[in-house]
Design an enzyme around this catalytic site. Sequence first.
Site, short mmCIF file in Angstrom:
data_model
loop_
_atom_site.label_atom_id
_atom_site.label_comp_id
_atom_site.label_asym_id
_atom_site.label_seq_id
_atom_site.Cartn_x
_atom_site.Cartn_y
_atom_site.Cartn_z
N HIS A 29 -10.71 -0.64 -21.05
CA HIS A 29 -9.44 -0.78 -20.33
C HIS A 29 -8.44 0.28 -20.79
CE1 HIS A 29 -6.30 -3.40 -18.35
NE2 HIS A 29 -5.54 -2.60 -19.09
N GLU A 30 -8.22 0.36 -22.09
CA GLU A 30 -7.23 1.31 -22.61
C GLU A 30 -7.72 2.75 -22.49
OE1 GLU A 30 -4.31 0.34 -23.09
OE2 GLU A 30 -4.75 -1.80 -23.04
N HIS A 33 -6.94 4.03 -18.97
CA HIS A 33 -5.54 4.47 -18.84
C HIS A 33 -5.37 5.87 -19.42
CE1 HIS A 33 -3.99 0.76 -17.30
NE2 HIS A 33 -4.10 0.07 -18.43
#
Length: 227
Positions: A29-30, A33
């Site tokens: 997820h990170e 980004h």
Amino acid sequence: MDFLNQILRVPLDQLPFYLITLVIAFTLHEFSHAYFANKFGDPTAKLLGRVTLNPAVHFDFLGIILLLIAGFGWARPVPVNRDNFSKPRLMGVVVSAAGPLSNLLLGVLGTLVYVMLAKFGVLDSITNERLFQAIMIFFNLFSGMNFFLFLFNLIPLPPLDGYRILEDIVPRRVLGKLQQFEQWSVLIFLIILVVPGLRAYTIEPLYQAAYSMYFQLAQFFMMLFGA
């Protein structure tokens, strides 16, 4: 052991599978980004070493503990400077959406792998009941939790990705009004998460929807592949 069972929202025997799921889910997820922000011209995350699949870089200890005992938590947010984007609003939407979409992808892949194991007889060939149960629990947690994180992060309240997406798509005159009430939105978000009576109408339905996505997708794949 009894003490841990009382404070954890996850059964103790499922804790290792839960932690493995969180490591993978939060890391990707990170990373998503950071990766897209860097690709679009903002080096902030890269300079901080966040364009990596190293879990230690992305984890927030308090966020993980709260997720285990309260049912919600977080990883370390990836800093993004939208001023570095050639098209700040459009690229901002993509960067914000990349995190939840990575969890959606993991949920789909986890479900597909489970169905393929069933189709090719791998699950039927397992004679050790404990191993069989462990595999079933893992895929149930892995896919269900990733679908939950996908839905949860799209809630349009700060500090979630859904709010950042909303910021980038609403007209600027609306954006100003949103930012005026941002501090109150954070408070509302915390109340929704903490108050048990509200959780039954907010967070719990998200868990139900996430596992419904998992079961329905598994049925679709089984029908599609004849598993």
